[in-house]
Design an enzyme around this catalytic site. Structure first.
Site, short mmCIF file in Angstrom:
data_model
loop_
_atom_site.label_atom_id
_atom_site.label_comp_id
_atom_site.label_asym_id
_atom_site.label_seq_id
_atom_site.Cartn_x
_atom_site.Cartn_y
_atom_site.Cartn_z
N SER A 1 0.83 -1.20 0.00
CA SER A 1 0.00 0.00 0.00
C SER A 1 0.87 1.25 0.00
CB SER A 1 -0.92 0.00 1.23
OG SER A 1 -0.17 0.29 2.40
N SER B 1 0.91 3.57 2.36
CA SER B 1 0.93 4.16 3.70
C SER B 1 2.32 4.63 4.14
CB SER B 1 0.39 3.16 4.73
OG SER B 1 1.29 2.08 4.91
N LYS C 1 5.19 -0.08 9.50
CA LYS C 1 5.00 1.31 9.93
C LYS C 1 6.30 1.79 10.59
CE LYS C 1 0.58 1.06 8.87
NZ LYS C 1 0.07 1.67 7.63
N SER D 1 -2.96 6.43 6.03
CA SER D 1 -2.32 5.30 6.72
C SER D 1 -3.22 4.79 7.83
CB SER D 1 -0.97 5.73 7.31
OG SER D 1 -0.42 4.70 8.10
#
Length: 272
Positions: free
Chosen positions: A73, A75, A138, A228
């Protein structure tokens, strides 16, 4: 992928068990019956002998040294793009058993700014969250004991606002073009300055709030702050969910055999 890890463990243990049984019992029985005159070595033993060393090496490398991971993705834009294939250091935060992820040997803890891969704990309000247990990536923002705030477009740590420098409008290419028009900023995160994306001045920016990080947990956020699904929405990431530290981009590729795009400039890039 959890299913791949389970399959790898099962196949490695299964082929190893076949070889052990053959060495202890079956080979002696074949020898007693006349060895090759009785049909030779069974196919399952032959296949196990061929594949067990390969499976064992892959299992050890993937479980304890480095694991590949594909960015799914946007994010973590602008630092990680959709289609980036990265390597994750599996021993940075402890030696862990495959499948269960149980830490057996401590080797270190995440530092602020580390980009980490972890098993997603799931949204608290969704008991049957379909993404629970999947690997997420992350950046560590809050350490145990920290007070983290995010208001407007500004992050604060223990009451101190983080400084930002506007770098200009973000211009992406390929699938990264979806974030064109966002602002590229340098975020002076203590110990790990890096770039982020935000839509400055948005009337209702996402993920506003204050958080006190409990012991044994971390607050993680994506670098693409307005796009995100991170700890601002589902809570804290438990230490036991850590999979490793992302450290290298080894390929950027879209589609089967890179037919939808290939970016050689990403190969060998470190992760900011």
């Amino acid at each position: 992928m959890k299913w791949f890890e389970i399959a790898l463990v099962v196949l490695t243990l299964g082929s190893g068990l076949v070889l052990l049984l053959d060495r202890l019992f079956l080979a002696k029985r074949r020898e007693a019956r006349g060895g090759l005159l009785d049909g030779g070595e069974p196919a399952v033993v032959d296949y196990s002998r061929a594949f067990f060393p390969v499976l064992a090496v892959v299992l050890v490398l993937r479980s304890f040294i480095a694991e590949p991971y594909k960015i799914p993705s946007s994010s973590m834009m602008p630092n990680l793009l959709i289609g980036d294939f990265i390597l994750v250091n599996k021993f940075a935060y402890g030696i862990r058993l495959p499948v269960t992820n149980t830490k057996v040997i401590p080797t270190g803890e995440p530092k602020r700014g580390d980009v980490v891969v972890f098993q997603f704990p799931g949204h608290p309000e969704m008991a049957d969250d379909p993404q629970r247990g999947e690997n997420f990536i992350k950046r560590v923002i809050g350490l145990p004991g920290d007070r983290i705030g995010f208001h407007g477009d500004t992050l604060s740590i223990n009451g101190e606002p983080v400084e930002y420098e506007v770098k200009g409008d973000y211009v992406g290419k390929g699938r990264g073009a979806e974030m064109n028009g966002a602002t590229l900023l340098s975020e002076a995160l203590p110990g790990r300055p890096h770039t982020i994306l935000e839509y400055l001045g948005r009337a209702n920016p996402a993920g506003q709030g204050d958080w006190n990080v409990p012991e044994g947990h971390y607050l993680v956020m994506g670098d693409n702050r307005d796009n995100s699904d991170d700890g601002r929405f589902w809570g804290f990431m438990p230490e036991r969910n850590l999979r490793g530290k992302a450290f290298l981009i080894w390929l950027n590729c879209s589609g089967w055999f890179c037919k939808d795009g290939f970016d050689p400039s990403r190969i060998g890039s470190g992760i900011q």
